[in-house]
Design a protein around this motif. Sequence first.
Motif, PDB file in Angstrom:
ATOM      1  N   TRP A 103     -59.907   6.576  41.075  1.00 18.76           N
ATOM      2  CA  TRP A 103     -61.002   7.315  41.684  1.00 18.76           C
ATOM      3  C   TRP A 103     -60.683   8.772  41.990  1.00 18.76           C
ATOM      4  O   TRP A 103     -61.587   9.532  42.338  1.00 18.76           O
ATOM      5  CB  TRP A 103     -61.412   6.631  43.011  1.00 18.76           C
ATOM      6  N   THR A 104     -59.427   9.172  41.877  1.00 10.49           N
ATOM      7  CA  THR A 104     -59.018  10.484  42.372  1.00 10.49           C
ATOM      8  C   THR A 104     -58.487  11.366  41.249  1.00 10.49           C
ATOM      9  O   THR A 104     -57.440  11.066  40.662  1.00 10.49           O
ATOM     10  CB  THR A 104     -57.920  10.349  43.448  1.00 10.49           C
ATOM     11  N   SER A 105     -59.231  12.455  40.959  1.00  9.90           N
ATOM     12  CA  SER A 105     -58.760  13.398  39.945  1.00  9.90           C
ATOM     13  C   SER A 105     -57.803  14.397  40.584  1.00  9.90           C
ATOM     14  O   SER A 105     -57.953  14.773  41.738  1.00  9.90           O
ATOM     15  CB  SER A 105     -59.940  14.139  39.311  1.00  9.90           C
ATOM     16  N   ARG A 106     -56.818  14.805  39.820  1.00  7.50           N
ATOM     17  CA  ARG A 106     -55.797  15.719  40.292  1.00  7.50           C
ATOM     18  C   ARG A 106     -55.505  16.763  39.211  1.00  7.50           C
ATOM     19  O   ARG A 106     -55.681  16.505  38.013  1.00  7.50           O
ATOM     20  CB  ARG A 106     -54.495  14.978  40.589  1.00  7.50           C
ATOM     21  N   GLU A 107     -55.035  17.903  39.662  1.00  5.47           N
ATOM     22  CA  GLU A 107     -54.578  18.951  38.755  1.00  5.47           C
ATOM     23  C   GLU A 107     -53.295  19.538  39.328  1.00  5.47           C
ATOM     24  O   GLU A 107     -53.221  19.843  40.518  1.00  5.47           O
ATOM     25  CB  GLU A 107     -55.622  20.048  38.573  1.00  5.47           C
ATOM     26  N   TYR A 108     -52.296  19.680  38.479  1.00  5.64           N
ATOM     27  CA  TYR A 108     -51.006  20.181  38.915  1.00  5.64           C
ATOM     28  C   TYR A 108     -50.594  21.375  38.052  1.00  5.64           C
ATOM     29  O   TYR A 108     -50.929  21.445  36.853  1.00  5.64           O
ATOM     30  CB  TYR A 108     -49.936  19.092  38.802  1.00  5.64           C
ATOM     31  N   TRP A 109     -49.854  22.290  38.681  1.00  7.51           N
ATOM     32  CA  TRP A 109     -49.325  23.467  38.001  1.00  7.51           C
ATOM     33  C   TRP A 109     -47.817  23.554  38.176  1.00  7.51           C
ATOM     34  O   TRP A 109     -47.297  23.256  39.252  1.00  7.51           O
ATOM     35  CB  TRP A 109     -49.947  24.751  38.562  1.00  7.51           C
ATOM     36  N   GLY A 110     -47.140  23.964  37.120  1.00  8.52           N
ATOM     37  CA  GLY A 110     -45.730  24.267  37.226  1.00  8.52           C
ATOM     38  C   GLY A 110     -45.541  25.666  37.779  1.00  8.52           C
ATOM     39  O   GLY A 110     -46.497  26.436  37.932  1.00  8.52           O
ATOM     40  N   GLN A 111     -44.293  26.030  38.076  1.00 15.17           N
ATOM     41  CA  GLN A 111     -44.003  27.329  38.661  1.00 15.17           C
ATOM     42  C   GLN A 111     -44.006  28.448  37.641  1.00 15.17           C
ATOM     43  O   GLN A 111     -44.074  29.619  38.011  1.00 15.17           O
ATOM     44  CB  GLN A 111     -42.654  27.291  39.382  1.00 15.17           C
ATOM     45  N   GLY A 112     -43.953  28.112  36.393  1.00 18.03           N
ATOM     46  CA  GLY A 112     -44.012  29.149  35.363  1.00 18.03           C
ATOM     47  C   GLY A 112     -42.645  29.483  34.798  1.00 18.03           C
ATOM     48  O   GLY A 112     -41.638  29.452  35.505  1.00 18.03           O
ATOM     49  N   THR A 113     -42.650  29.804  33.526  1.00 16.23           N
ATOM     50  CA  THR A 113     -41.436  30.244  32.864  1.00 16.23           C
ATOM     51  C   THR A 113     -41.753  31.536  32.112  1.00 16.23           C
ATOM     52  O   THR A 113     -42.791  31.640  31.458  1.00 16.23           O
ATOM     53  CB  THR A 113     -40.893  29.147  31.922  1.00 16.23           C
ATOM     54  N   LEU A 114     -40.864  32.513  32.219  1.00 20.72           N
ATOM     55  CA  LEU A 114     -41.130  33.834  31.672  1.00 20.72           C
ATOM     56  C   LEU A 114     -40.735  33.914  30.204  1.00 20.72           C
ATOM     57  O   LEU A 114     -39.617  33.545  29.826  1.00 20.72           O
ATOM     58  CB  LEU A 114     -40.375  34.892  32.468  1.00 20.72           C
ATOM     59  N   VAL A 115     -41.668  34.405  29.406  1.00 23.02           N
ATOM     60  CA  VAL A 115     -41.416  34.670  27.986  1.00 23.02           C
ATOM     61  C   VAL A 115     -41.558  36.171  27.766  1.00 23.02           C
ATOM     62  O   VAL A 115     -42.598  36.750  28.076  1.00 23.02           O
ATOM     63  CB  VAL A 115     -42.405  33.899  27.092  1.00 23.02           C
ATOM     64  N   THR A 116     -40.511  36.784  27.236  1.00 20.12           N
ATOM     65  CA  THR A 116     -40.526  38.210  26.966  1.00 20.12           C
ATOM     66  C   THR A 116     -40.220  38.434  25.491  1.00 20.12           C
ATOM     67  O   THR A 116     -39.186  37.967  24.996  1.00 20.12           O
ATOM     68  CB  THR A 116     -39.487  38.963  27.823  1.00 20.12           C
ATOM     69  N   VAL A 117     -41.123  39.122  24.808  1.00 22.68           N
ATOM     70  CA  VAL A 117     -40.954  39.396  23.379  1.00 22.68           C
ATOM     71  C   VAL A 117     -40.775  40.900  23.213  1.00 22.68           C
ATOM     72  O   VAL A 117     -41.670  41.679  23.541  1.00 22.68           O
ATOM     73  CB  VAL A 117     -42.160  38.904  22.575  1.00 22.68           C
ATOM     74  N   SER A 118     -39.627  41.281  22.699  1.00 29.61           N
ATOM     75  CA  SER A 118     -39.342  42.707  22.512  1.00 29.61           C
ATOM     76  C   SER A 118     -39.743  43.155  21.112  1.00 29.61           C
ATOM     77  O   SER A 118     -39.658  42.382  20.149  1.00 29.61           O
ATOM     78  CB  SER A 118     -37.856  42.979  22.737  1.00 29.61           C
ATOM     79  N   SER A 119     -40.171  44.400  21.020  1.00 24.40           N
ATOM     80  CA  SER A 119     -40.617  44.928  19.723  1.00 24.40           C
ATOM     81  C   SER A 119     -39.463  45.528  18.937  1.00 24.40           C
ATOM     82  O   SER A 119     -38.366  45.712  19.449  1.00 24.40           O
ATOM     83  CB  SER A 119     -41.701  45.971  19.933  1.00 24.40           C
TER      84      SER A 119
END
Length: 119
Positions: A103-119
């Motif tokens: 009966w209970t919907s939930r949504e969860y988020w992670g803390q995030g991971t950084l992606v850096t793409v250099s040119s």
Amino acid sequence: VQLQASGGGLVQAGGSLRLSCAASQKMFSMRAMGWYRQSPGEQRELVAEITSGGGTNYADSVKGRFAISRENGKDTVYLQMNSLRPEDTARYYCNLRGFSDPWTSREYWGQGTLVTVSS
């Protein structure tokens, strides 16, 4: 439920990275799991998601370059990112949506991971 993401880092343009996200416990019923990203000053946007039925949804900007997959029987997803571009630079957040009981919907988020793409 906690989401543990890994795999971010620094890569040159044209390179590849693989992100992983695992839930600390399996939901009663998972609806969808995926990745969002956010750059400084920008809104968080969907990158890719996969549903419980295996359907996938990608942002137009990553179609043909990124691929999302999941591990059967677990609330674990992977994001294979190829042909990375500097504009892919962002913090990537794992997202899990589903039901913790019938009966209970939930949504969860992670803390995030950084992606850096250099040119």
